[in-house]
Design an enzyme around this catalytic site. Sequence first.
Site, PDB file in Angstrom:
ATOM      1  N   ILE A 152      -0.780   6.780  -3.503  1.00 33.14           N
ATOM      2  CA  ILE A 152      -0.770   5.429  -4.059  1.00 33.14           C
ATOM      3  C   ILE A 152      -1.897   5.285  -5.068  1.00 33.14           C
ATOM      4  O   ILE A 152      -1.703   4.736  -6.158  1.00 33.14           O
ATOM      5  CB  ILE A 152      -0.867   4.388  -2.932  1.00 33.14           C
ATOM      6  CG1 ILE A 152       0.397   4.441  -2.067  1.00 33.14           C
ATOM      7  CG2 ILE A 152      -1.045   2.984  -3.510  1.00 33.14           C
ATOM      8  CD1 ILE A 152       0.352   3.563  -0.837  1.00 33.14           C
ATOM      9  N   ASP A 171     -13.175   9.560  -3.613  1.00 27.74           N
ATOM     10  CA  ASP A 171     -12.375  10.162  -2.553  1.00 27.74           C
ATOM     11  C   ASP A 171     -13.134  11.399  -2.095  1.00 27.74           C
ATOM     12  O   ASP A 171     -13.320  12.336  -2.871  1.00 27.74           O
ATOM     13  CB  ASP A 171     -10.978  10.546  -3.058  1.00 27.74           C
ATOM     14  CG  ASP A 171     -10.048  10.971  -1.930  1.00 27.74           C
ATOM     15  OD1 ASP A 171     -10.492  11.741  -1.043  1.00 27.74           O
ATOM     16  OD2 ASP A 171      -8.879  10.553  -1.914  1.00 27.74           O
ATOM     17  N   ASP A 256      -3.572  -8.360   0.429  1.00 24.02           N
ATOM     18  CA  ASP A 256      -2.203  -8.323   0.962  1.00 24.02           C
ATOM     19  C   ASP A 256      -2.203  -8.028   2.451  1.00 24.02           C
ATOM     20  O   ASP A 256      -1.187  -8.190   3.112  1.00 24.02           O
ATOM     21  CB  ASP A 256      -1.378  -7.258   0.221  1.00 24.02           C
ATOM     22  CG  ASP A 256       0.088  -7.247   0.658  1.00 24.02           C
ATOM     23  OD1 ASP A 256       0.721  -8.321   0.628  1.00 24.02           O
ATOM     24  OD2 ASP A 256       0.588  -6.163   1.035  1.00 24.02           O
ATOM     25  N   GLU A 261      -2.643 -10.071  11.705  1.00 25.82           N
ATOM     26  CA  GLU A 261      -1.523 -10.565  10.897  1.00 25.82           C
ATOM     27  C   GLU A 261      -0.445 -11.175  11.801  1.00 25.82           C
ATOM     28  O   GLU A 261      -0.011 -10.529  12.756  1.00 25.82           O
ATOM     29  CB  GLU A 261      -0.932  -9.430  10.063  1.00 25.82           C
ATOM     30  CG  GLU A 261      -1.908  -8.885   9.030  1.00 25.82           C
ATOM     31  CD  GLU A 261      -1.310  -7.774   8.167  1.00 25.82           C
ATOM     32  OE1 GLU A 261      -0.170  -7.329   8.460  1.00 25.82           O
ATOM     33  OE2 GLU A 261      -1.965  -7.355   7.207  1.00 25.82           O
ATOM     34  N   HIS A 283       1.382  -9.407   3.298  1.00 28.37           N
ATOM     35  CA  HIS A 283       1.705  -8.001   3.553  1.00 28.37           C
ATOM     36  C   HIS A 283       3.048  -7.627   2.900  1.00 28.37           C
ATOM     37  O   HIS A 283       4.012  -7.239   3.551  1.00 28.37           O
ATOM     38  CB  HIS A 283       1.754  -7.705   5.053  1.00 28.37           C
ATOM     39  CG  HIS A 283       1.499  -6.253   5.363  1.00 28.37           C
ATOM     40  ND1 HIS A 283       0.860  -5.836   6.497  1.00 28.37           N
ATOM     41  CD2 HIS A 283       1.796  -5.108   4.665  1.00 28.37           C
ATOM     42  CE1 HIS A 283       0.778  -4.506   6.515  1.00 28.37           C
ATOM     43  NE2 HIS A 283       1.345  -4.057   5.403  1.00 28.37           N
ATOM     44  N   GLY A 285       3.441  -5.187   0.580  1.00 24.88           N
ATOM     45  CA  GLY A 285       3.382  -3.878  -0.058  1.00 24.88           C
ATOM     46  C   GLY A 285       4.701  -3.142  -0.106  1.00 24.88           C
ATOM     47  O   GLY A 285       5.030  -2.487  -1.095  1.00 24.88           O
ATOM     48  N   ALA A 286       5.489  -3.224   0.964  1.00 23.87           N
ATOM     49  CA  ALA A 286       6.769  -2.515   1.023  1.00 23.87           C
ATOM     50  C   ALA A 286       7.958  -3.449   0.837  1.00 23.87           C
ATOM     51  O   ALA A 286       9.103  -3.038   1.010  1.00 23.87           O
ATOM     52  CB  ALA A 286       6.895  -1.790   2.361  1.00 23.87           C
TER      53      ALA A 286
END
Length: 534
Positions: A152, A171, A256, A261, A283, A285-286
């Site tokens: 991502i 990273d 998000d 949640e 949420h 994202g998908a």
Amino acid sequence: MTKPVVLIAEELSPATIDALGPDFEVRQIDGTDRPVLLAALVDAHAVLVRSATKIDAEAIAAAPVLKVVARAGVGLDNVDIKAATAAGVMVVNAPTSNIISAAELTIGHILSLARRIPAAHASLAQGEWKRSSFTGTELFEKTVGIVGLGRIGALIAERLRAFGVRVIGYDPYITPARAQQLQVEPLSLDEVLRQSDFVTVHMPKTPETTGMIGTEQLAAMKPTAFVINVARGGLIDEDALYTALTTGEIAGAGLDVFSSEPPKADSPARRLLDLPNVVVTPHLGASTEEAQEKAGVSVARSVKLALEGDLVPDAVNVAGGVIDPFVRPGIALVEKLGQFFTGLAQSALTSLDIEVRGELAAYDVSVYRLAALKGIFTNIVSENVSYVNAPLFAEQRGIETRLIVEAESPLYRNITELRGTLADGSVLTVSGTLAGTRMVPKVVGINGYDIEVALERYHVVMRYADRPGIVAIYGQKLGDANINIAGLQVAHPDATGRALSVLTVDSPVPDDLLDAMRRAVGADMFRQIEITED
């Protein structure tokens, strides 16, 4: 012949059923109706769910012929993986289905913050016309920091280049070659936070990364900077974020995901929803049609493979396919060796050899390469790692892998060694075997040191100049902290006079105690390793 029964427990795209084909009896039920679900599972061979249906231990116990649980999405919070594994039930998901949607939502949050789109919309919808109140900022020539450069993060970097921004990133496991390929300038986390106008977080949620963006990190950011989290709730400390947003330490945030949640009335996240400089989504994202269709088709194909006895690409708990019974017990060993290897590595991996010696040379052990990579990436990427996507993670990071098989094994009936070259030029080797009739997974070698340690959850590995009294030093410190040493192996000193100790402890050792132990024994290598189970 009776067709295998496949339950579709939630609404999925028509393409999902098409992907299953005609060889199954497909039944559609409401998986949120518990009595209906439990009754339908009695003769089900597979069940496909999204996020609302809970496949817990009770559900698995009600399904005596169940072979596979398929989650049409990434998260697996509603599936009891341990119970499924104990029952021999494969669990699959769709780890790549939402990566484009998540990347695009991240860009949406960045633009919404830069141009204050949600606030301007709300104002205009109320009949106001306050153009001067919503002056924004251009992205052009700004600096965007990406924390976590997996799939991502890489997609976000690619999309950001079109805006003419400078992209920097953090990273801990990316190689210089991969960073160059992404056209991302790799920096420390502190430098990314200090230099960025926008920071977007894409790390896995682990004990180490939970709250990784806290009071100190937010204070390091520019007062004009924005932070975005479309990855996992809890990566940003929500109390610290609220303080930073209300005191002007940073300019705004896009969220998000939340630690709970939906956010509860008394939770830190709930206070964030009321702030004018925060953009929030529930949420999402998908939550695109494309991602949902990809997820359904992906898991349908996995179910088909599983019920046909083939290797399953996205199995998250067991390897599918035709694997010889003599080979299968070593899969878990090699996965654990991969985690052990990662725990010892002090810089990014650039190449890896998986060397299998002994009687196993007469069998197809190609799954060991997948198992090694799965173990190596389990705790260092944000996505769920499976036997098929682990090689993709290696490819994305420019890590070359080889499987080497040799019949000769002088010391053990079978032995598997992971030998990796790291970005700092050093070479790390970890060897393991299954010992005895119980086939206990053990580490039997680390960088030329001969040891024999059963792989448990918590280990501490240290190398130091050999001298009397070392065991007493760290034994005393752990004892004072009420941490039990369940096992201890000390390898003979090497040519430089340095010994290697591997401790097995019953609980994790706090960082301050680890540092005190390291200084007390004068260790030049000191690592705590946690081996996680699926």
